[in-house]
Scaffold this motif. Structure first.
Motif, PDB file in Angstrom:
ATOM      1  N   ASN A   1      34.248  41.337  50.703  1.00 51.14           N
ATOM      2  CA  ASN A   1      34.611  40.190  49.859  1.00 51.14           C
ATOM      3  C   ASN A   1      35.778  39.470  50.530  1.00 51.14           C
ATOM      4  O   ASN A   1      36.897  39.978  50.574  1.00 51.14           O
ATOM      5  CB  ASN A   1      35.000  40.665  48.461  1.00 51.14           C
ATOM      6  N   GLY A   2      35.510  38.285  51.064  1.00 49.92           N
ATOM      7  CA  GLY A   2      36.507  37.563  51.842  1.00 49.92           C
ATOM      8  C   GLY A   2      37.772  37.231  51.089  1.00 49.92           C
ATOM      9  O   GLY A   2      38.826  37.021  51.697  1.00 49.92           O
ATOM     10  N   SER A   3      37.704  37.176  49.753  1.00 50.13           N
ATOM     11  CA  SER A   3      38.893  36.828  48.975  1.00 50.13           C
ATOM     12  C   SER A   3      39.882  37.978  48.858  1.00 50.13           C
ATOM     13  O   SER A   3      40.991  37.803  48.355  1.00 50.13           O
ATOM     14  CB  SER A   3      38.490  36.358  47.574  1.00 50.13           C
ATOM     15  N   ALA A   4      39.512  39.170  49.336  1.00 50.51           N
ATOM     16  CA  ALA A   4      40.404  40.326  49.240  1.00 50.51           C
ATOM     17  C   ALA A   4      41.609  40.189  50.167  1.00 50.51           C
ATOM     18  O   ALA A   4      42.692  40.708  49.874  1.00 50.51           O
ATOM     19  CB  ALA A   4      39.649  41.607  49.560  1.00 50.51           C
ATOM     20  N   TYR A   5      41.421  39.511  51.279  1.00 52.10           N
ATOM     21  CA  TYR A   5      42.521  39.296  52.229  1.00 52.10           C
ATOM     22  C   TYR A   5      42.254  38.015  53.011  1.00 52.10           C
ATOM     23  O   TYR A   5      41.132  37.786  53.483  1.00 52.10           O
ATOM     24  CB  TYR A   5      42.647  40.464  53.208  1.00 52.10           C
ATOM     25  N   ARG A   6      43.273  37.182  53.123  1.00 50.06           N
ATOM     26  CA  ARG A   6      43.174  35.941  53.880  1.00 50.06           C
ATOM     27  C   ARG A   6      44.371  35.863  54.826  1.00 50.06           C
ATOM     28  O   ARG A   6      45.508  36.074  54.402  1.00 50.06           O
ATOM     29  CB  ARG A   6      43.177  34.732  52.949  1.00 50.06           C
TER      30      ARG A   6
ATOM     31  N   PHE B   1      34.674  41.675  35.407  1.00 45.99           N
ATOM     32  CA  PHE B   1      33.838  40.824  36.230  1.00 45.99           C
ATOM     33  C   PHE B   1      34.461  39.425  36.316  1.00 45.99           C
ATOM     34  O   PHE B   1      35.275  39.039  35.489  1.00 45.99           O
ATOM     35  CB  PHE B   1      32.401  40.768  35.730  1.00 45.99           C
ATOM     36  N   ALA B   2      34.054  38.686  37.344  1.00 50.57           N
ATOM     37  CA  ALA B   2      34.700  37.407  37.632  1.00 50.57           C
ATOM     38  C   ALA B   2      34.184  36.270  36.764  1.00 50.57           C
ATOM     39  O   ALA B   2      34.913  35.316  36.484  1.00 50.57           O
ATOM     40  CB  ALA B   2      34.503  37.053  39.108  1.00 50.57           C
ATOM     41  N   ASP B   3      32.925  36.330  36.344  1.00 50.62           N
ATOM     42  CA  ASP B   3      32.344  35.207  35.618  1.00 50.62           C
ATOM     43  C   ASP B   3      32.810  35.171  34.171  1.00 50.62           C
ATOM     44  O   ASP B   3      33.411  36.119  33.663  1.00 50.62           O
ATOM     45  CB  ASP B   3      30.821  35.253  35.705  1.00 50.62           C
ATOM     46  N   GLY B   4      32.506  34.086  33.486  1.00 49.48           N
ATOM     47  CA  GLY B   4      33.040  33.866  32.149  1.00 49.48           C
ATOM     48  C   GLY B   4      31.987  33.559  31.107  1.00 49.48           C
ATOM     49  O   GLY B   4      30.779  33.672  31.341  1.00 49.48           O
ATOM     50  N   SER B   5      32.455  33.136  29.943  1.00 53.08           N
ATOM     51  CA  SER B   5      31.605  32.759  28.809  1.00 53.08           C
ATOM     52  C   SER B   5      32.531  32.243  27.717  1.00 53.08           C
ATOM     53  O   SER B   5      33.755  32.221  27.880  1.00 53.08           O
ATOM     54  CB  SER B   5      30.780  33.959  28.309  1.00 53.08           C
TER      55      SER B   5
ATOM     56  N   VAL C   1      48.145  15.703  35.887  1.00 52.97           N
ATOM     57  CA  VAL C   1      47.464  16.615  36.804  1.00 52.97           C
ATOM     58  C   VAL C   1      47.006  17.807  35.974  1.00 52.97           C
ATOM     59  O   VAL C   1      47.768  18.349  35.180  1.00 52.97           O
ATOM     60  CB  VAL C   1      48.395  17.096  37.930  1.00 52.97           C
ATOM     61  N   MET C   2      45.742  18.211  36.147  1.00 54.73           N
ATOM     62  CA  MET C   2      45.205  19.384  35.460  1.00 54.73           C
ATOM     63  C   MET C   2      44.876  20.463  36.483  1.00 54.73           C
ATOM     64  O   MET C   2      44.135  20.224  37.446  1.00 54.73           O
ATOM     65  CB  MET C   2      43.942  19.029  34.668  1.00 54.73           C
ATOM     66  N   ALA C   3      45.440  21.651  36.293  1.00 53.90           N
ATOM     67  CA  ALA C   3      45.117  22.818  37.122  1.00 53.90           C
ATOM     68  C   ALA C   3      44.078  23.649  36.388  1.00 53.90           C
ATOM     69  O   ALA C   3      44.371  24.223  35.333  1.00 53.90           O
ATOM     70  CB  ALA C   3      46.365  23.648  37.397  1.00 53.90           C
ATOM     71  N   THR C   4      42.857  23.713  36.936  1.00 49.53           N
ATOM     72  CA  THR C   4      41.740  24.316  36.205  1.00 49.53           C
ATOM     73  C   THR C   4      41.549  25.802  36.515  1.00 49.53           C
ATOM     74  O   THR C   4      40.451  26.264  36.811  1.00 49.53           O
ATOM     75  CB  THR C   4      40.429  23.547  36.468  1.00 49.53           C
ATOM     76  N   GLY C   5      42.632  26.569  36.412  1.00 51.26           N
ATOM     77  CA  GLY C   5      42.504  28.022  36.389  1.00 51.26           C
ATOM     78  C   GLY C   5      42.658  28.732  37.722  1.00 51.26           C
ATOM     79  O   GLY C   5      42.608  28.138  38.798  1.00 51.26           O
ATOM     80  N   ASP C   6      42.828  30.047  37.642  1.00 48.81           N
ATOM     81  CA  ASP C   6      43.198  30.897  38.774  1.00 48.81           C
ATOM     82  C   ASP C   6      44.455  30.331  39.416  1.00 48.81           C
ATOM     83  O   ASP C   6      44.550  30.148  40.641  1.00 48.81           O
ATOM     84  CB  ASP C   6      42.053  31.034  39.779  1.00 48.81           C
ATOM     85  N   ASN C   7      45.416  30.081  38.556  1.00 50.08           N
ATOM     86  CA  ASN C   7      46.709  29.569  38.997  1.00 50.08           C
ATOM     87  C   ASN C   7      47.495  30.666  39.694  1.00 50.08           C
ATOM     88  O   ASN C   7      48.312  30.402  40.574  1.00 50.08           O
ATOM     89  CB  ASN C   7      47.469  29.039  37.786  1.00 50.08           C
ATOM     90  N   THR C   8      47.251  31.918  39.293  1.00 46.73           N
ATOM     91  CA  THR C   8      47.815  33.088  39.955  1.00 46.73           C
ATOM     92  C   THR C   8      46.671  33.911  40.528  1.00 46.73           C
ATOM     93  O   THR C   8      45.508  33.730  40.150  1.00 46.73           O
ATOM     94  CB  THR C   8      48.636  33.948  38.982  1.00 46.73           C
ATOM     95  N   ASP C   9      46.991  34.822  41.429  1.00 48.20           N
ATOM     96  CA  ASP C   9      45.944  35.606  42.075  1.00 48.20           C
ATOM     97  C   ASP C   9      45.699  36.941  41.393  1.00 48.20           C
ATOM     98  O   ASP C   9      44.560  37.386  41.278  1.00 48.20           O
ATOM     99  CB  ASP C   9      46.319  35.848  43.543  1.00 48.20           C
ATOM    100  N   ASN C  10      46.783  37.576  40.916  1.00 43.35           N
ATOM    101  CA  ASN C  10      46.661  38.945  40.403  1.00 43.35           C
ATOM    102  C   ASN C  10      47.436  39.125  39.104  1.00 43.35           C
ATOM    103  O   ASN C  10      47.870  40.211  38.792  1.00 43.35           O
ATOM    104  CB  ASN C  10      47.164  39.932  41.475  1.00 43.35           C
TER     105      ASN C  10
ATOM    106  N   SER D   1      43.239  39.156  34.588  1.00 43.28           N
ATOM    107  CA  SER D   1      42.648  40.441  34.940  1.00 43.28           C
ATOM    108  C   SER D   1      43.120  40.871  36.333  1.00 43.28           C
ATOM    109  O   SER D   1      43.694  40.075  37.080  1.00 43.28           O
ATOM    110  CB  SER D   1      41.112  40.359  34.910  1.00 43.28           C
ATOM    111  N   ILE D   2      42.873  42.111  36.673  1.00 44.23           N
ATOM    112  CA  ILE D   2      43.274  42.656  37.965  1.00 44.23           C
ATOM    113  C   ILE D   2      42.392  42.054  39.049  1.00 44.23           C
ATOM    114  O   ILE D   2      41.179  42.251  39.064  1.00 44.23           O
ATOM    115  CB  ILE D   2      43.161  44.188  37.965  1.00 44.23           C
ATOM    116  N   GLU D   3      43.012  41.276  39.941  1.00 47.92           N
ATOM    117  CA  GLU D   3      42.292  40.595  41.019  1.00 47.92           C
ATOM    118  C   GLU D   3      41.091  39.789  40.512  1.00 47.92           C
ATOM    119  O   GLU D   3      40.098  39.618  41.215  1.00 47.92           O
ATOM    120  CB  GLU D   3      41.840  41.599  42.089  1.00 47.92           C
ATOM    121  N   GLY D   4      41.182  39.310  39.272  1.00 51.14           N
ATOM    122  CA  GLY D   4      40.153  38.439  38.729  1.00 51.14           C
ATOM    123  C   GLY D   4      38.872  39.121  38.325  1.00 51.14           C
ATOM    124  O   GLY D   4      37.923  38.454  37.898  1.00 51.14           O
ATOM    125  N   SER D   5      38.815  40.458  38.440  1.00 51.82           N
ATOM    126  CA  SER D   5      37.546  41.156  38.202  1.00 51.82           C
ATOM    127  C   SER D   5      37.649  42.367  37.293  1.00 51.82           C
ATOM    128  O   SER D   5      36.677  42.699  36.608  1.00 51.82           O
ATOM    129  CB  SER D   5      36.950  41.621  39.540  1.00 51.82           C
TER     130      SER D   5
END
Length: 582
Positions: A124-129, A385-389, A162-171, A259-263
């Protein structure tokens, strides 16, 4: 400005000829001459293209594995008539109704946190950049870009917000939240935790699987052409002054904010690991594959496996404990926005209120302009999990808001209903997209409440003609989707914008205009940060660090720059839509 009449420009026929040179995807122009013609037509229609991707775009150059970036030709405007036909002469009749900017997936990230999964990057490329230690400077540079612009390129209207549409933080750490609020509101910050005098993360671990920028030996990144940059890590962690937005700004919540790392669901079980002294920097491939599988299938099991690895793993590093790494709750997330010290250009709370702090219901309505209303949704699901509802209560609340701002709508059987106290155009904001809202697990916040997916939300929005757009993030990709309907006024556009952590690191200007012919236009214009395109591997100036943030992201071997960039029809566009009838 509102009511401003546009000057006469190239005829519709000549503009159409220029557009016809675009490939089906819109990503390629047939020739340099046609490109110049299309860009000239674009500029002629605009108040100003300066400082946007209508003027110039980061472009890779070079033949090696590691590409440098330079300023390339801009992307021309693409007129999209999927939902309504473009009428001749509309620019001379156009009246601007709203102009604002979207940021998405900023991912202010604590790269030294013990609770990270860098060793899963191959899965998963988002684990480290490789660029992530420069994240705060990169986001601040995007803020600087917005501050430099006078307003929307087509209406000329100043930005109302300006609207920030989420995942403003990573963890969802307190330190990350503080950096987000400071970058947006302005102030001095340093993107580091633990021992603030030295870096304690994977990028000086000596592990060949990571880019070790200050070390000379050939890790896998340097083998691919990545540079050695003396002083990189100490410079990345030093304090700098963020100017903050000069425009009011709002926040929408995303899965990485809760959530922890978004998942992984966060029940507080890992709090001591977050703030503790042990950081796992690697594991064998079999264990990594097992953890990745748990992340996808069994979030609760993944939490337990992670805790075991940190306690018993071999590649564990001792780091300086830091209470600022403690995860925040969504109520604490909202409360932090109410601190007067982060009000900046306003508004107070940035969309959140004290009632939301008490209830944990982080969705709200706000006014974008005199004739346009925004609705911010919370599409997160804390089950993991990463997805929503959406939960049923929020869906009912949304319909109440839509009815309050609609002169008419359609019931579930398609019958027209008249009502509503006002008659505004409506833009909906959320983190998740229509195709990433399939997580229907019961949310721990209300275990017995039914959850609703993206298809149900699309169907609801199509019953309200005043809804002209749904603006979101999550995918880290530029993508614009028409949601058509047999009744033209029931159609709307979905506008999905790339992140500012992965390349292409865009923000998006969105303008709403009345064409005076029964149609509306939504202009979408991508912007890049104010960082220079060129980089210097011997410099650690703030400007060069922001430039490296972009260049490193393009070269990330686990990134997907071409896919996330999108095509021409997802970049700078005029989106036609039928104006709601009265």
């Amino acid at each position: 400005m509102a009511g401003m009449k546009r000057r006469t420009f190239l005829t519709g026929t000549s503009v159409a000829a220029a557009w016809s040179a675009l490939s089906l995807s819109g990503a390629q122009l047939a020739s340099a001459a046609v490109r110049e013609k299309a860009l000239a037509a674009t500029a002629a229609r605009a108040v100003s293209v300066t400082g946007t991707t209508l003027e110039q775009v980061a472009t890779p150059v070079g033949t090696g594995g590691y590409k440098r970036l330079t300023a390339g030709p801009g992307w021309p405007l693409m007129v999209r008539g999927d939902l309504a036909a473009p009428g001749a002469g509309r620019d001379d009749r156009r009246t601007g109704l709203a102009s604002f900017v979207q940021f998405s997936d900023l991912h202010l990230v604590d790269t030294e946190s013990p609770v990270r999964f860098e060793y899963l990057a191959k899965f998963n490329g988002s684990a480290y950049r490789p660029q992530e230690a420069l994240n705060a400077r990169g986001v601040s540079s995007l803020v600087e870009r917005v501050n430099s612009l006078a307003g929307g390129p087509y209406t000329g209207l100043p930005f109302s917000m300006v609207m920030a549409t989420g995942d403003n933080t990573d963890n969802h750490e307190l330190a990350e939240l503080d950096w987000y609020l400071t970058v947006m509101g302005g102030g001095r910050l340093a993107q580091n935790t633990g021992d603030t005098s030295r870096y304690e993360g994977v990028q000086n671990s000596g592990n060949v699987g990571y880019w070790n920028p200050e070390l000379s030996y050939a890790d896998v990144y340097k083998a691919a052409g990545f540079p050695q940059v003396p002083g990189f890590l100490s410079a990345a962690g030093r304090p700098f002054d963020a100017p903050g937005l000069r425009t009011p700004w709002y926040t929408t919540v995303g899965n990485h904010d809760d959530s922890i790392e978004g998942s992984l669901p966060d029940f507080g079980l890992l709090n001591e690991l977050y703030t503790g002294r042990y950081k796992l920097e690697g594991c064998d491939d079999a264990t990594a594959a097992q953890l990745m599988d748990s992340l996808r299938r069994d979030p609760a099991g993944a939490v337990l496996l992670l805790a075991k690895l940190i306690v018993d793993g071999e590649a564990v590093r001792e780091v300086t404990p830091d209470a600022r790494r403690k995860p925040f709750t969504l109520k604490e997330f909202a409360k932090a926005h109410l601190n007067p010290a982060v009000t900046g250009a306003g508004p107070y709370g940035h969309g959140f209120t004290s009632d939301m702090v008490g209830s944990g219901k982080l969705y709200y309505t706000f006014r974008i302009s005199e004739k346009v209303v925004g609705i911010s949704l919370d599409t997160t699901n804390q089950a993991g999990f990463a997805d929503g509802s959406l939960g049923s209560a929020q869906l009912r609340w949304l319909e109440q808001q839509l009815q309050a701002h609609s002169g008419h709508w359609y019931d579930g059987s398609g019958r027209r209903v008249t009502g509503g106290s006002t008659d505004d155009l409506v833009l909906v904001f959320s983190h998740h997209t229509s195709t990433s809202m399939g997580n229907l697990l019961p949310d721990p916040r209300n275990i017995f409440e039914k959850r609703h997916d993206g298809n149900e939300l699309v169907a609801l929005l199509q019953r309200y003609p005043n809804v002209v757009g749904w603006v979101n993030g999550h995918t880290h990709m530029n993508k614009i989707t028409p949601h058509g309907h047999a009744v033209p006024e029931r159609a709307f556009w979905e506008i999905n914008t790339a992140s500012h952590i992965d390349y292409p690191q865009h923000g998006r200007i969105i303008e709403v205009a009345d064409n005076g012919d029964g149609t509306l236009s939504l202009f979408t214009t991508l912007i890049e940060s104010s960082a220079p395109y060129g980089t210097d591997f011997t410099s650690t100036s703030d400007a060069n660090l922001a430039a490296l943030y972009r260049e490193l992201s393009y070269n990330d071997p686990n990134g997907r720059p071409t896919a996330l960039l999108g095509s021409g029809q997802d970049h700078n566009t005029e989106l036609l839509i039928a104006k709601p009838t009265r």
